[in-house]
Design a protein around this motif. Structure first.
Motif, PDB file in Angstrom:
ATOM      1  N   SER A 192      62.137  95.834  31.864  1.00  0.00           N
ATOM      2  CA  SER A 192      61.244  94.942  32.612  1.00  0.00           C
ATOM      3  C   SER A 192      61.498  95.059  34.110  1.00  0.00           C
ATOM      4  CB  SER A 192      61.442  93.492  32.164  1.00  0.00           C
ATOM      5  OG  SER A 192      60.971  93.308  30.849  1.00  0.00           O
ATOM      6  N   ARG A 193      62.754  95.213  34.488  1.00  0.00           N
ATOM      7  CA  ARG A 193      63.085  95.327  35.909  1.00  0.00           C
ATOM      8  C   ARG A 193      62.403  96.548  36.531  1.00  0.00           C
ATOM      9  NH1 ARG A 193      69.220  94.495  38.154  1.00  0.00           N
ATOM     10  NH2 ARG A 193      68.915  95.179  40.314  1.00  0.00           N
ATOM     11  N   LEU A 194      62.519  97.696  35.879  1.00  0.00           N
ATOM     12  CA  LEU A 194      61.884  98.903  36.403  1.00  0.00           C
ATOM     13  C   LEU A 194      60.362  98.856  36.255  1.00  0.00           C
ATOM     14  CD1 LEU A 194      64.401 101.577  35.099  1.00  0.00           C
ATOM     15  CD2 LEU A 194      63.936 101.020  37.489  1.00  0.00           C
ATOM     16  N   GLY A 195      59.904  98.383  35.094  1.00  0.00           N
ATOM     17  CA  GLY A 195      58.464  98.347  34.853  1.00  0.00           C
ATOM     18  C   GLY A 195      57.737  97.417  35.799  1.00  0.00           C
ATOM     19  N   VAL A 196      58.324  96.245  36.068  1.00  0.00           N
ATOM     20  CA  VAL A 196      57.688  95.293  36.972  1.00  0.00           C
ATOM     21  C   VAL A 196      57.714  95.820  38.404  1.00  0.00           C
ATOM     22  CG1 VAL A 196      57.905  92.990  37.996  1.00  0.00           C
ATOM     23  CG2 VAL A 196      58.021  93.273  35.530  1.00  0.00           C
ATOM     24  N   ALA A 197      58.810  96.472  38.797  1.00  0.00           N
ATOM     25  CA  ALA A 197      58.879  97.027  40.153  1.00  0.00           C
ATOM     26  C   ALA A 197      57.734  98.014  40.398  1.00  0.00           C
ATOM     27  CB  ALA A 197      60.229  97.706  40.362  1.00  0.00           C
ATOM     28  N   VAL A 198      57.513  98.918  39.457  1.00  0.00           N
ATOM     29  CA  VAL A 198      56.424  99.888  39.607  1.00  0.00           C
ATOM     30  C   VAL A 198      55.071  99.183  39.516  1.00  0.00           C
ATOM     31  CG1 VAL A 198      55.323 101.923  38.597  1.00  0.00           C
ATOM     32  CG2 VAL A 198      57.815 101.786  38.726  1.00  0.00           C
ATOM     33  N   GLY A 199      54.939  98.244  38.566  1.00  0.00           N
ATOM     34  CA  GLY A 199      53.679  97.540  38.393  1.00  0.00           C
ATOM     35  C   GLY A 199      53.269  96.749  39.625  1.00  0.00           C
ATOM     36  N   MET A 200      54.222  96.034  40.244  1.00  0.00           N
ATOM     37  CA  MET A 200      53.894  95.262  41.448  1.00  0.00           C
ATOM     38  C   MET A 200      53.487  96.176  42.593  1.00  0.00           C
ATOM     39  SD  MET A 200      54.097  92.130  40.487  1.00  0.00           S
ATOM     40  CE  MET A 200      53.704  92.677  38.807  1.00  0.00           C
ATOM     41  N   GLU A 201      54.160  97.324  42.726  1.00  0.00           N
ATOM     42  CA  GLU A 201      53.801  98.251  43.804  1.00  0.00           C
ATOM     43  C   GLU A 201      52.418  98.845  43.563  1.00  0.00           C
ATOM     44  OE1 GLU A 201      54.172  99.771  47.473  1.00  0.00           O
ATOM     45  OE2 GLU A 201      55.519  98.335  46.480  1.00  0.00           O
ATOM     46  N   ALA A 202      52.084  99.132  42.307  1.00  0.00           N
ATOM     47  CA  ALA A 202      50.743  99.642  41.993  1.00  0.00           C
ATOM     48  C   ALA A 202      49.679  98.617  42.363  1.00  0.00           C
ATOM     49  CB  ALA A 202      50.654 100.003  40.508  1.00  0.00           C
ATOM     50  N   ILE A 203      49.950  97.336  42.102  1.00  0.00           N
ATOM     51  CA  ILE A 203      48.990  96.284  42.449  1.00  0.00           C
ATOM     52  C   ILE A 203      48.864  96.165  43.968  1.00  0.00           C
ATOM     53  CG2 ILE A 203      48.470  93.814  42.273  1.00  0.00           C
ATOM     54  CD1 ILE A 203      50.039  93.878  39.573  1.00  0.00           C
TER      55      ILE A 203
ATOM     56  N   PRO B  38      62.861  89.186  47.194  1.00  0.00           N
ATOM     57  CA  PRO B  38      61.422  89.313  47.446  1.00  0.00           C
ATOM     58  C   PRO B  38      60.820  90.660  47.089  1.00  0.00           C
ATOM     59  CG  PRO B  38      62.668  89.370  49.509  1.00  0.00           C
ATOM     60  CD  PRO B  38      63.631  88.979  48.431  1.00  0.00           C
ATOM     61  N   ARG B  39      61.635  91.670  46.796  1.00  0.00           N
ATOM     62  CA  ARG B  39      61.033  92.957  46.426  1.00  0.00           C
ATOM     63  C   ARG B  39      60.237  92.857  45.138  1.00  0.00           C
ATOM     64  NH1 ARG B  39      66.444  93.292  45.073  1.00  0.00           N
ATOM     65  NH2 ARG B  39      67.069  94.359  43.140  1.00  0.00           N
ATOM     66  N   PHE B  40      60.468  91.798  44.359  1.00  0.00           N
ATOM     67  CA  PHE B  40      59.709  91.597  43.124  1.00  0.00           C
ATOM     68  C   PHE B  40      58.584  90.567  43.285  1.00  0.00           C
ATOM     69  CE2 PHE B  40      63.686  93.366  41.532  1.00  0.00           C
ATOM     70  CZ  PHE B  40      63.220  94.312  40.640  1.00  0.00           C
ATOM     71  N   ALA B  41      58.359  90.076  44.512  1.00  0.00           N
ATOM     72  CA  ALA B  41      57.346  89.045  44.729  1.00  0.00           C
ATOM     73  C   ALA B  41      55.966  89.537  44.295  1.00  0.00           C
ATOM     74  CB  ALA B  41      57.324  88.642  46.190  1.00  0.00           C
ATOM     75  N   PRO B  42      55.253  88.776  43.485  1.00  0.00           N
ATOM     76  CA  PRO B  42      53.942  89.232  43.010  1.00  0.00           C
ATOM     77  C   PRO B  42      52.902  89.228  44.126  1.00  0.00           C
ATOM     78  CG  PRO B  42      54.424  87.022  42.188  1.00  0.00           C
ATOM     79  CD  PRO B  42      55.667  87.500  42.852  1.00  0.00           C
ATOM     80  N   PRO B  43      52.063  90.271  44.202  1.00  0.00           N
ATOM     81  CA  PRO B  43      51.008  90.322  45.219  1.00  0.00           C
ATOM     82  C   PRO B  43      49.955  89.243  44.999  1.00  0.00           C
ATOM     83  CG  PRO B  43      51.416  92.492  44.243  1.00  0.00           C
ATOM     84  CD  PRO B  43      52.127  91.492  43.391  1.00  0.00           C
ATOM     85  N   ALA B  44      49.264  88.912  46.080  1.00  0.00           N
ATOM     86  CA  ALA B  44      48.209  87.892  45.997  1.00  0.00           C
ATOM     87  C   ALA B  44      47.121  88.293  45.008  1.00  0.00           C
ATOM     88  CB  ALA B  44      47.616  87.657  47.380  1.00  0.00           C
ATOM     89  N   LEU B  45      46.820  89.593  44.914  1.00  0.00           N
ATOM     90  CA  LEU B  45      45.780  90.050  43.994  1.00  0.00           C
ATOM     91  C   LEU B  45      46.103  89.677  42.558  1.00  0.00           C
ATOM     92  CD1 LEU B  45      43.200  91.637  43.359  1.00  0.00           C
ATOM     93  CD2 LEU B  45      44.581  93.744  43.364  1.00  0.00           C
ATOM     94  N   LEU B  46      47.364  89.787  42.180  1.00  0.00           N
ATOM     95  CA  LEU B  46      47.753  89.424  40.816  1.00  0.00           C
ATOM     96  C   LEU B  46      47.571  87.922  40.607  1.00  0.00           C
ATOM     97  CD1 LEU B  46      48.985  90.073  38.069  1.00  0.00           C
ATOM     98  CD2 LEU B  46      51.257  89.871  39.112  1.00  0.00           C
ATOM     99  N   ARG B  47      48.004  87.119  41.556  1.00  0.00           N
ATOM    100  CA  ARG B  47      47.835  85.665  41.429  1.00  0.00           C
ATOM    101  C   ARG B  47      46.359  85.296  41.342  1.00  0.00           C
ATOM    102  NH1 ARG B  47      52.513  83.003  42.216  1.00  0.00           N
ATOM    103  NH2 ARG B  47      54.183  84.004  43.419  1.00  0.00           N
ATOM    104  N   ASP B  48      45.537  85.935  42.182  1.00  0.00           N
ATOM    105  CA  ASP B  48      44.108  85.618  42.182  1.00  0.00           C
ATOM    106  C   ASP B  48      43.467  85.929  40.839  1.00  0.00           C
ATOM    107  OD1 ASP B  48      44.352  84.839  44.809  1.00  0.00           O
ATOM    108  OD2 ASP B  48      43.502  86.691  45.652  1.00  0.00           O
TER     109      ASP B  48
END
Length: 276
Positions: free
Chosen positions: A185-196, A248-258
């Protein structure tokens, strides 16, 4: 083996399917009669799809004969050897059902399917020597990996037993020390958040970002489509947890929250980063 699965959603139904196909007797516990009925239907659909693809050695009806669905965990068999908790990613809820499971099934190994929550924290107030993380991946009957998470207080024999059970079910096991997000999850979320973030910034389209990871890095599925499959709300909750624990490197982007605020949760709602 006599096994209990708590929670009949996507993951719980998949875990029940896997255990039934592996020759085990399974009790699937849900909260209430309506949810129990829905859980039974989810397992039936999963088995039927597998049978249509030629992936079952027995018929769905033959496997379902070893499934008992109960509307209350209190009705689970007291001689269960394994209990797998697969309720939503909420620490208080997980601790509550695991506490009840420890009482109802006093000899069972207790396993949490959490993808990010601390196993050490879940073990507080429980017989922690028999609690591990047993993180399956969606879809459970298909995905090869099980992430086995151990903490300081667990009995090494329990870890060995869970590894043996998972391998007998045809899974490849990785062992991970209890830490935020474990390994996957740590690696997957890091890549996923950057993609978003890249999508949010207009770097490339969702399809092109995913195609780049599939063809350039050999991913079977791009990070945005994977987020749709997991559920945007699930990914958001994990990212918030990791941001609180790791920074904060794992902070979710605004697009995901929206998107979550609009109810665009991925495949389960028909719309996420892609239309399903």
């Amino acid at each position: 083996m006599i096994a209990v699965v708590i929670g009949g959603g996507t993951m719980g139904a998949g875990i029940a399917h896997l255990l039934l196909a592996g020759g085990h007797d399974v009790t699937l516990a849900e909260a209430g009669a309506d949810r129990a009925e829905a859980a039974h239907g989810a397992v039936l659909r999963s088995l039927t799809k597998a049978a249509e693809r030629g992936k079952l050695a027995a018929t769905p009806d033959e496997l379902l004969a070893r499934l008992t669905v109960v509307p209350d965990l209190a009705a689970a068999p007291s001689d269960a050897e394994l209990v797998v908790e697969a309720v939503p990613e909420n620490a208080d809820l997980k601790r509550r059902v695991l506490t009840q499971a420890a009482s109802v099934c006093p000899q069972a190994v207790l396993a949490s399917n959490t993808s990010s929550l601390s196993i050490s924290a879940l073990a507080e107030g429980l017989p922690g020597d028999r609690l591990v993380g047993m993180h399956f991946f969606n879809p459970v009957p298909v995905q090869e990996l099980v992430e086995l998470v151990h903490h300081a207080g667990v009995d090494p024999d329990v870890v060995a037993r869970v590894r043996a059970w998972a391998e007998a079910l045809g899974k490849t096991v990785i062992e991970v020390r209890d830490s935020p997000g474990f390994a996957t999850s740590r690696l997957g979320v890091a890549v996923g958040m950057e993609a978003i973030r890249m999508l949010e910034e207009g770097v490339a389209s969702a399809d092109d970002i995913d195609t780049g990871m599939r063809l350039g890095y050999g991913w079977p599925m791009g990070p945005l489509k994977l987020t749709d499959l997991v559920g945007l709300d699930v990914r958001l909750a994990i990212a918030e947890h990791l941001a609180a624990e790791l920074g904060p490197r794992f902070a979710p982007p605004a697009l995901l929250r929206d998107k979550v605020d609009r109810g665009e949760l991925g495949r389960k709602t028909g719309q996420g980063f892609f239309t399903w």
